[in-house]
Design a protein around this motif. Structure first.
Motif, PDB file in Angstrom:
ATOM      1  N   CYS A  52     -12.957  66.211  28.993  1.00 50.39           N
ATOM      2  CA  CYS A  52     -13.251  65.943  27.583  1.00 50.39           C
ATOM      3  C   CYS A  52     -14.765  65.842  27.403  1.00 50.39           C
ATOM      4  O   CYS A  52     -15.411  65.027  28.069  1.00 50.39           O
TER       5      CYS A  52
ATOM      6  N   CYS B 157      -7.774  63.904  23.073  1.00 46.71           N
ATOM      7  CA  CYS B 157      -8.093  63.039  24.210  1.00 46.71           C
ATOM      8  C   CYS B 157      -7.488  61.655  23.981  1.00 46.71           C
ATOM      9  O   CYS B 157      -7.745  61.039  22.954  1.00 46.71           O
TER      10      CYS B 157
ATOM     11  N   CYS C 251     -10.542  59.078  23.500  1.00 49.75           N
ATOM     12  CA  CYS C 251     -11.565  59.111  22.437  1.00 49.75           C
ATOM     13  C   CYS C 251     -11.188  59.973  21.242  1.00 49.75           C
ATOM     14  O   CYS C 251     -11.961  60.049  20.287  1.00 49.75           O
TER      15      CYS C 251
HETATM   16 ZN    ZN Z   1     -12.357  61.896  25.403  1.00 44.74          ZN
END
Ligand code: ZN
Lengths: 71, 267
Positions: free
Chosen positions: A10, A43, A46
């Motif tokens: 990510c 993700c 986040c």
């Molecule tokens: Zn992330």
């Protein structure tokens, strides 16, 4: 011969997705291909969209795969 | 030797991130605080730039505006994150190891290797602006043990020489990737040279302040350049120039080549 299993990272936070390991804690079975994750998958840490992950060829530090499996 | 690319200050990505509204859980300091972020490479909403440089994914020039401004506690994995404080004071709370509450001022810097997982919170407590350069780098291995190191660059005593802050030199902070960050602050005009470890190592030079000349290129405040495949990069720095020099292995980088091809075709 089938494609080797890949790792993705990510770009928002560094969370990694490993096709071999899946994310059992998030309902993704080991062996799940990146392409088979839904397009609206984000993700888990986040919220960064799937399109902002990058495929990486980086090995694990000792003990890494065990830790990654329960991330 | 001319640079491979030049990136002007105003060609970088520009984001303003508010402590109000949809980003309020991410940015601290509501009401009135906001972060400005100038990105040399793609980052978050800014996706029109160069995808990175070797293992570097973020080179950000960020300012926290307003008392209490910053990033609330948030998680990271894998990335190695550095901040070099240029102005103001950064309070950094980090979970790596035993955990740290650190206060960084002008010349201070940290290396946070998030590895198998860490969280941090970064705040500028006073009303004074806090300006820092941020670097995010892919590590040499995934899920390393998380670590936090901090250092200080003395701007007064270490002038007119290239000082390595991060990397494998004596006194530099360790870094889990083939990468070195050096800094040069001048108080007189001078000619300098930087020899990367091999021709497979690239250089990214970022001018914080002042003027730097390299081949045909003249760089001013917040301009930057990249060079790869060079034995030695020679440049001149004017009086009162402050430059970061990042040296890193240029690993096989298909994304950057694809982006460069797209740019060439579009122009
Ligand atoms: Zn992330």
């Amino acid at each position: 011969m089938s494609e080797p299993l890949k790792r993705w990272i990510c770009l928002g936070c560094g969370f990694s997705y490993d096709e071999a390991l899946g994310l059992p804690e998030h309902g993704v079975a080991p062996g799940t291909r990146w392409a088979d994750l839904p397009e609206d998958w984000v993700c888990p840490d986040c919220g960064t969209p799937k399109a902002q992950f990058e495929m990486v060829v980086i090995g694990y530090a000792p003990g890494g795969p065990q830790l990654a499996q329960t991330a | 030797m001319n640079p491979t690319f030049v990136l002007r200050a105003n060609e970088r990505g520009h984001d303003v991130i508010s402590s109000d509204g949809p980003t309020s859980s991410y940015v601290a300091g509501h009401p009135g605080a906001f972060i400005t972020r100038e990105s040399s490479f793609n980052f978050h909403q800014y996706q029109a730039g160069r995808p990175g440089f070797g293992p570097i994914r973020v080179f950000g020039d960020e300012t926290f505006h307003g008392a209490g401004c910053g990033y609330n506690m948030h998680p990271h994995h894998n990335f190695v994150i550095c901040a070099f404080v240029l102005e103001g004071e950064l309070t950094h709370i980090n979970t790596a190891g035993e955990g740290t509450v650190d206060r960084l001022r002008q010349g201070d810097y940290y290396v946070f290797s998030a590895g198998s997982g860490g969280k941090h919170c970064e705040l500028s407590i006073s009303p004074e602006d806090m300006n820092a350069i941020y670097l995010w780098v892919l590590p040499s291995q995934l899920y390393l043990p998380p670590s936090y190191h901090r250092g200080h660059f003395d701007l007064r005593t270490r002038r007119n020489q290239i000082i390595q802050l991060v990397g494998d030199a004596d006194g530099a902070l360790p870094f889990p990737q083939d990468l070195r960050v050096s800094r040069l602050v001048t108080d007189r005009k001078g000619a300098f040279a930087y020899a990367p470890r091999s021709a497979e190592h690239g250089l990214y030079l970022f001018v914080v302040d002042g003027t730097l000349t390299c081949g045909d290129a003249t760089l001013g405040r917040r301009d930057s350049l990249g060079a790869s495949g060079v034995k030695t990069l020679e440049f001149e720095a004017a009086d009162a120039t402050d430059v970061f020099i990042v040296e890193t292995a240029i690993i096989d980088d298909d994304r950057v080549r694809a982006w460069e091809k797209e740019q060439a075709e579009a122009s």
